[in-house]
Design a protein around this motif. Structure first.
Motif, short mmCIF file in Angstrom:
data_model
loop_
_atom_site.label_atom_id
_atom_site.label_comp_id
_atom_site.label_asym_id
_atom_site.label_seq_id
_atom_site.Cartn_x
_atom_site.Cartn_y
_atom_site.Cartn_z
N CYS A 134 93.90 61.65 48.49
CA CYS A 134 94.43 61.41 49.88
C CYS A 134 95.49 60.40 49.73
N GLY A 135 96.04 59.99 50.63
CA GLY A 135 97.05 59.13 50.82
C GLY A 135 98.74 59.72 50.99
N PHE A 136 99.54 58.98 50.73
CA PHE A 136 101.15 59.67 50.83
C PHE A 136 101.29 60.31 49.58
N ASN A 137 100.82 59.99 48.59
CA ASN A 137 101.22 60.34 47.33
C ASN A 137 100.01 61.53 46.82
N ASN A 138 98.93 61.74 47.60
CA ASN A 138 97.73 62.59 47.39
C ASN A 138 97.14 62.11 45.97
N GLY A 139 96.87 61.03 45.70
CA GLY A 139 96.59 60.43 44.43
C GLY A 139 94.94 60.74 44.57
N LEU A 140 94.63 60.87 43.08
CA LEU A 140 93.13 61.05 42.95
C LEU A 140 92.41 59.68 42.88
N TYR A 141 91.26 59.67 43.86
CA TYR A 141 90.59 58.29 44.00
C TYR A 141 89.10 58.81 44.08
N PRO A 142 88.49 59.38 43.01
CA PRO A 142 87.18 59.81 43.03
C PRO A 142 85.94 59.24 43.05
N TYR A 143 85.86 57.62 43.36
CA TYR A 143 84.79 57.17 43.63
C TYR A 143 84.81 56.14 44.91
N LYS A 144 83.42 56.19 45.07
CA LYS A 144 83.11 55.18 46.16
C LYS A 144 82.68 53.75 45.51
N PRO A 153 77.79 37.60 63.71
CA PRO A 153 77.60 36.35 63.91
C PRO A 153 76.08 36.07 64.33
N ASP A 154 75.35 36.94 64.45
CA ASP A 154 73.85 36.58 64.63
C ASP A 154 73.08 36.74 63.28
N GLY A 155 74.08 37.01 61.99
CA GLY A 155 73.48 36.80 60.64
C GLY A 155 72.96 38.07 60.25
N MET A 156 73.16 39.20 61.00
CA MET A 156 72.89 40.63 60.38
C MET A 156 74.12 41.08 59.53
N ILE A 157 73.75 41.56 58.38
CA ILE A 157 74.57 42.16 57.32
C ILE A 157 74.37 43.80 57.32
N SER A 158 75.49 44.40 57.58
CA SER A 158 75.56 45.89 57.50
C SER A 158 76.17 46.15 55.95
N VAL A 159 75.45 46.99 55.25
CA VAL A 159 76.11 47.20 53.72
C VAL A 159 76.47 48.63 53.99
N PHE A 160 77.74 48.80 53.58
CA PHE A 160 78.60 50.07 53.73
C PHE A 160 78.78 50.39 51.99
N LEU A 161 78.89 51.61 51.73
CA LEU A 161 79.94 52.09 50.63
C LEU A 161 81.05 52.86 51.21
N ASN A 162 82.14 52.71 50.54
CA ASN A 162 83.45 53.40 51.05
C ASN A 162 84.37 53.48 49.71
N GLY A 163 85.47 54.03 49.92
CA GLY A 163 86.41 54.02 48.87
C GLY A 163 87.80 54.36 49.18
N THR A 164 88.81 54.35 48.83
CA THR A 164 90.12 54.95 49.29
C THR A 164 90.00 56.17 49.88
N CYS A 165 89.24 57.07 49.26
CA CYS A 165 89.18 58.39 50.25
C CYS A 165 88.12 58.65 50.80
N PHE A 166 87.10 57.40 50.87
CA PHE A 166 85.95 57.63 51.68
C PHE A 166 85.63 56.60 52.99
N ASP A 167 85.20 57.46 53.96
CA ASP A 167 84.68 56.41 54.97
C ASP A 167 83.61 55.65 54.85
N ASN A 168 83.44 54.46 55.77
CA ASN A 168 82.17 53.59 55.67
C ASN A 168 80.79 54.36 55.70
N GLU A 169 79.97 54.38 54.85
CA GLU A 169 78.90 55.10 54.87
C GLU A 169 77.77 53.88 54.79
N LEU A 170 77.12 53.64 55.83
CA LEU A 170 76.09 52.57 55.98
C LEU A 170 74.85 52.88 55.04
#
Length: 208
Positions: A134-144, A153-170
């Protein structure tokens, strides 16, 4: 070249190609990763401490003192223009087993803390190789390779995985507990824009 020699040559080339590909994947194995934070727009948080324990349980890392986290694009969601937000990069092929986070919520002047375990399933997802470019240089970013913590603000934590080429995954949500600060502790002020929004809308609970 005889058919036998041709067959041997083709098999040899395929073997070398397979070994080369496997070698490239191994040489690109995950050896740098990030834990980063984000808060809802206008609900600014200030990171206080982040303690990370490695999966071998032999050591860890520390960061986040006095860090103001990035904010999402909307007060009601975690979507943002930046993939990694306020990140802490760790140069190691050892992934986290758990981490402790403490932060200050400036909108309601509360401090929260929580120890969070990182499951083997999440570590396996982080180590899984993907042929992703992904990206302007079509670089290889293979990992989350980023654990993103949405700090509400209520103290809840949402834990996501993502990466340069990956969207947020709850992965999961967990409720932090309020931490009592010293009586003379002074919370930093919100920006004028953020304070105006909080004055009008208050601090919702349970929407993140």
């Amino acid at each position: 070249m005889s058919n036998i020699h041709k067959s041997f040559f083709i098999i040899f080339c395929l073997f070398v190609s397979a070994c080369s590909t496997e070698s490239q994947v191994k040489s690109q194995r995950l050896n740098e990763w990030t834990i980063s934070t984000i808060s809802p727009k206008y609900y600014t948080v200030r990171g206080d401490i982040l303690l990370i324990v490695g999966e071998s349980k032999q050591g860890g890392w520390r960061g986040m003192i006095g860090k103001t986290t990035m904010e999402s694009e909307s007060p009601l969601s975690w979507d943002g223009g930046e993939r990694f937000h306020s990140g802490y990069s760790i140069n190691s092929d050892e992934l986290p087993a758990s981490f402790y986070i403490r932060w200050h919520s400036l909108a309601n002047k509360k401090t929260y803390n929580k120890t969070i375990k990182v499951s083997e399933d999440i570590r396996n997802k982080m180590r899984e190789y993907h042929e992703m470019r992904c990206g302007f240089n079509n670089g290889l970013y293979p990992y989350k390779d980023n654990i993103l913590l949405g700090l509400a603000p209520d103290g809840m934590i949402s834990v996501f995985l993502n990466g340069t080429c990956f969207d947020n995954e709850l992965q999961f949500k967990v409720q932090a507990v309020e931490y009592k600060v010293a009586d003379d502790f002074v919370y930093p002020e919100l920006s004028e824009e953020a304070q105006a929004y909080v004055d009008e809308h208050g601090v919702p609970v349970g929407i993140w």
